[in-house]
Design a protein around this motif. Structure first.
Motif, PDB file in Angstrom:
ATOM      1  N   ILE A   1      -2.264  13.989  -9.602  1.00 47.75           N
ATOM      2  CA  ILE A   1      -1.530  12.820 -10.077  1.00 47.75           C
ATOM      3  C   ILE A   1      -1.492  11.776  -8.972  1.00 47.75           C
ATOM      4  O   ILE A   1      -1.211  12.097  -7.809  1.00 47.75           O
ATOM      5  CB  ILE A   1      -0.095  13.200 -10.495  1.00 47.75           C
ATOM      6  CG1 ILE A   1      -0.112  14.114 -11.726  1.00 47.75           C
ATOM      7  CG2 ILE A   1       0.740  11.953 -10.786  1.00 47.75           C
ATOM      8  CD1 ILE A   1       1.255  14.602 -12.154  1.00 47.75           C
ATOM      9  N   HIS A   2      -1.776  10.551  -9.316  1.00 43.77           N
ATOM     10  CA  HIS A   2      -1.686   9.455  -8.350  1.00 43.77           C
ATOM     11  C   HIS A   2      -0.383   8.692  -8.571  1.00 43.77           C
ATOM     12  O   HIS A   2      -0.083   8.270  -9.702  1.00 43.77           O
ATOM     13  CB  HIS A   2      -2.867   8.491  -8.506  1.00 43.77           C
ATOM     14  CG  HIS A   2      -2.802   7.320  -7.566  1.00 43.77           C
ATOM     15  ND1 HIS A   2      -3.129   7.428  -6.234  1.00 43.77           N
ATOM     16  CD2 HIS A   2      -2.398   6.037  -7.771  1.00 43.77           C
ATOM     17  CE1 HIS A   2      -2.961   6.256  -5.660  1.00 43.77           C
ATOM     18  NE2 HIS A   2      -2.511   5.406  -6.564  1.00 43.77           N
ATOM     19  N   LEU A   3       0.420   8.552  -7.520  1.00 40.41           N
ATOM     20  CA  LEU A   3       1.639   7.745  -7.576  1.00 40.41           C
ATOM     21  C   LEU A   3       1.258   6.313  -7.241  1.00 40.41           C
ATOM     22  O   LEU A   3       0.782   6.038  -6.138  1.00 40.41           O
ATOM     23  CB  LEU A   3       2.675   8.265  -6.584  1.00 40.41           C
ATOM     24  CG  LEU A   3       3.018   9.758  -6.647  1.00 40.41           C
ATOM     25  CD1 LEU A   3       4.143  10.068  -5.674  1.00 40.41           C
ATOM     26  CD2 LEU A   3       3.396  10.174  -8.057  1.00 40.41           C
TER      27      LEU A   3
ATOM     28  N   ASN B   1       0.858  -1.187   0.000  1.00 41.86           N
ATOM     29  CA  ASN B   1       0.000   0.000   0.000  1.00 41.86           C
ATOM     30  C   ASN B   1       0.896   1.238   0.000  1.00 41.86           C
ATOM     31  O   ASN B   1       1.023   1.924   1.000  1.00 41.86           O
ATOM     32  CB  ASN B   1      -0.920  -0.029   1.231  1.00 41.86           C
ATOM     33  CG  ASN B   1      -1.936   1.090   1.205  1.00 41.86           C
ATOM     34  OD1 ASN B   1      -2.176   1.707   0.169  1.00 41.86           O
ATOM     35  ND2 ASN B   1      -2.531   1.359   2.349  1.00 41.86           N
ATOM     36  N   ASP B   2       1.535   1.490  -1.146  1.00 43.88           N
ATOM     37  CA  ASP B   2       2.546   2.547  -1.224  1.00 43.88           C
ATOM     38  C   ASP B   2       2.165   3.610  -2.248  1.00 43.88           C
ATOM     39  O   ASP B   2       3.022   4.231  -2.846  1.00 43.88           O
ATOM     40  CB  ASP B   2       3.899   1.931  -1.586  1.00 43.88           C
ATOM     41  CG  ASP B   2       5.043   2.910  -1.434  1.00 43.88           C
ATOM     42  OD1 ASP B   2       4.929   3.825  -0.595  1.00 43.88           O
ATOM     43  OD2 ASP B   2       6.049   2.780  -2.161  1.00 43.88           O
ATOM     44  N   GLY B   3       0.870   3.824  -2.434  1.00 44.42           N
ATOM     45  CA  GLY B   3       0.440   4.838  -3.376  1.00 44.42           C
ATOM     46  C   GLY B   3      -0.002   6.101  -2.662  1.00 44.42           C
ATOM     47  O   GLY B   3      -0.288   6.097  -1.467  1.00 44.42           O
ATOM     48  N   CYS B   4      -0.018   7.213  -3.380  1.00 43.12           N
ATOM     49  CA  CYS B   4      -0.548   8.450  -2.806  1.00 43.12           C
ATOM     50  C   CYS B   4      -0.970   9.389  -3.926  1.00 43.12           C
ATOM     51  O   CYS B   4      -0.533   9.256  -5.070  1.00 43.12           O
ATOM     52  CB  CYS B   4       0.456   9.127  -1.881  1.00 43.12           C
ATOM     53  SG  CYS B   4       1.825   9.932  -2.718  1.00 43.12           S
ATOM     54  N   ASP B   5      -1.844  10.323  -3.584  1.00 46.95           N
ATOM     55  CA  ASP B   5      -2.305  11.335  -4.526  1.00 46.95           C
ATOM     56  C   ASP B   5      -1.559  12.631  -4.277  1.00 46.95           C
ATOM     57  O   ASP B   5      -1.375  13.040  -3.133  1.00 46.95           O
ATOM     58  CB  ASP B   5      -3.808  11.585  -4.360  1.00 46.95           C
ATOM     59  CG  ASP B   5      -4.648  10.464  -4.927  1.00 46.95           C
ATOM     60  OD1 ASP B   5      -5.804  10.342  -4.517  1.00 46.95           O
ATOM     61  OD2 ASP B   5      -4.142   9.686  -5.763  1.00 46.95           O
ATOM     62  N   ILE B   6      -1.160  13.270  -5.343  1.00 44.91           N
ATOM     63  CA  ILE B   6      -0.515  14.577  -5.263  1.00 44.91           C
ATOM     64  C   ILE B   6      -1.429  15.598  -5.939  1.00 44.91           C
ATOM     65  O   ILE B   6      -1.793  15.438  -7.105  1.00 44.91           O
ATOM     66  CB  ILE B   6       0.862  14.571  -5.951  1.00 44.91           C
ATOM     67  CG1 ILE B   6       1.837  13.687  -5.196  1.00 44.91           C
ATOM     68  CG2 ILE B   6       1.410  15.988  -6.061  1.00 44.91           C
ATOM     69  CD1 ILE B   6       3.182  13.544  -5.869  1.00 44.91           C
TER      70      ILE B   6
ATOM     71  N   VAL C   1       4.027   4.143 -13.561  1.00 42.00           N
ATOM     72  CA  VAL C   1       4.513   4.722 -12.302  1.00 42.00           C
ATOM     73  C   VAL C   1       3.475   5.671 -11.706  1.00 42.00           C
ATOM     74  O   VAL C   1       3.325   5.755 -10.487  1.00 42.00           O
ATOM     75  CB  VAL C   1       5.847   5.464 -12.528  1.00 42.00           C
ATOM     76  CG1 VAL C   1       6.337   6.111 -11.238  1.00 42.00           C
ATOM     77  CG2 VAL C   1       6.892   4.502 -13.066  1.00 42.00           C
ATOM     78  N   ILE C   2       2.756   6.392 -12.572  1.00 37.20           N
ATOM     79  CA  ILE C   2       1.758   7.348 -12.109  1.00 37.20           C
ATOM     80  C   ILE C   2       0.452   7.132 -12.860  1.00 37.20           C
ATOM     81  O   ILE C   2       0.400   6.454 -13.892  1.00 37.20           O
ATOM     82  CB  ILE C   2       2.215   8.808 -12.312  1.00 37.20           C
ATOM     83  CG1 ILE C   2       2.342   9.124 -13.811  1.00 37.20           C
ATOM     84  CG2 ILE C   2       3.513   9.078 -11.577  1.00 37.20           C
ATOM     85  CD1 ILE C   2       2.617  10.584 -14.106  1.00 37.20           C
ATOM     86  N   ARG C   3      -0.604   7.713 -12.305  1.00 33.93           N
ATOM     87  CA  ARG C   3      -1.902   7.774 -12.976  1.00 33.93           C
ATOM     88  C   ARG C   3      -2.371   9.225 -12.921  1.00 33.93           C
ATOM     89  O   ARG C   3      -2.320   9.852 -11.864  1.00 33.93           O
ATOM     90  CB  ARG C   3      -2.915   6.881 -12.251  1.00 33.93           C
ATOM     91  CG  ARG C   3      -4.287   6.831 -12.938  1.00 33.93           C
ATOM     92  CD  ARG C   3      -5.274   6.020 -12.123  1.00 33.93           C
ATOM     93  NE  ARG C   3      -5.725   6.751 -10.946  1.00 33.93           N
ATOM     94  CZ  ARG C   3      -5.730   6.263  -9.705  1.00 33.93           C
ATOM     95  NH1 ARG C   3      -5.282   5.045  -9.472  1.00 33.93           N
ATOM     96  NH2 ARG C   3      -6.166   6.994  -8.695  1.00 33.93           N
TER      97      ARG C   3
END
Length: 237
Positions: A222-224, A176-181, A213-215
């Motif tokens: 941007i979602h990492l 669970n290593d995603g995040c939103d920027i 790598v991103i969405r």
């Protein structure tokens, strides 16, 4: 670059604004020295390059970018400031760059004469500027030696709270290593900060998307997919 909203991809989303975190190393705020407070809307100019340098500023909340204009109109964003950062110091009688807010911001203003008369203020300035000097050194390396993809990856990692760099312990949960920027800089402002063209920034963002790598959820979000994967592309490993 101003705001950052960090959300874990699990059911319990955690929102974190990295740019509203005042560095614990800078000591007491200017406000405790009787500084005048001033509020600005997004994209207000606090001072222009060439204005008389009569006071210095501490960013209380929000985000401010400092930039210089070349005679032909080109712009270089030299620094993006977080709460707790000091700006407005000049080597002469005029400000050597323009300070513009990226988000609604509050600043604390102190006259230079007050700084000259206060040892405590001078100590605070030393602590703040030592930290900011380190950040500028990293930016110099980015501009001078990193590839376009390393620059964009470094910029995105700069927005991830408490991750990257020396001593990073990695994610709390490997799965669970995603995040939103949430970006508050335009592509052109990002390009001006990274010393790239807007076309190059757009091309690199598309390449990061192609690699998974991103969405890209929106123009400003941007979602990492995996922070560690992005960090490995910054050129520091």
């Amino acid at each position: 670059m101003a705001y950052l909203q960090h959300e874990s991809t699990g059911q319990a989303a955690i929102r974190h604004n990295a740019f509203n975190h005042v560095s614990e190393t800078t000591g007491a705020s200017f406000a405790s020295f009787g500084a005048k407070r001033a509020s600005f809307d997004a994209h207000d100019v606090i001072y222009y390059e060439g204005d008389p340098a009569k006071r210095i500023y501490e960013l209380g909340s929000g985000t401010v970018m400092l930039f210089k204009l070349l005679p032909d109109g080109r712009r270089q964003v030299v620094e993006v400031l977080r709460p707790g950062d000091i700006f407005g110091l000049s080597n002469g009688d005029e400000y050597d760059c323009t300070a513009e807010t990226l988000t609604p911001s509050e600043v604390h203003e102190i006259d230079l004469k007050q700084v000259e008369a206060s040892v405590d203020l001078q100590r605070k300035l030393t602590r703040c500027l030592t930290h900011q000097m380190h950040v500028l050194h990293e930016h110099a390396v980015l501009l001078g030696r990193k590839s376009a993809i390393e620059r964009v990856a470094s910029f995105l990692m700069y927005l991830v709270p408490n991750r990257g760099g020396v001593g990073c312990t990695g994610p709390a949960d490997e799965n669970n290593d995603g995040c939103d920027i949430h970006l508050h800089m335009t592509r052109q402002e990002i390009a001006d900060y990274l010393g790239l063209t807007i076309e190059t920034v757009s091309r690199v963002v598309s390449e990061l998307k192609r690699r998974g790598v991103i969405r890209i959820d929106r123009a400003d979000r941007i979602h990492l997919n995996k922070v560690c994967s992005l960090c490995q592309m910054t050129g520091i490993h």
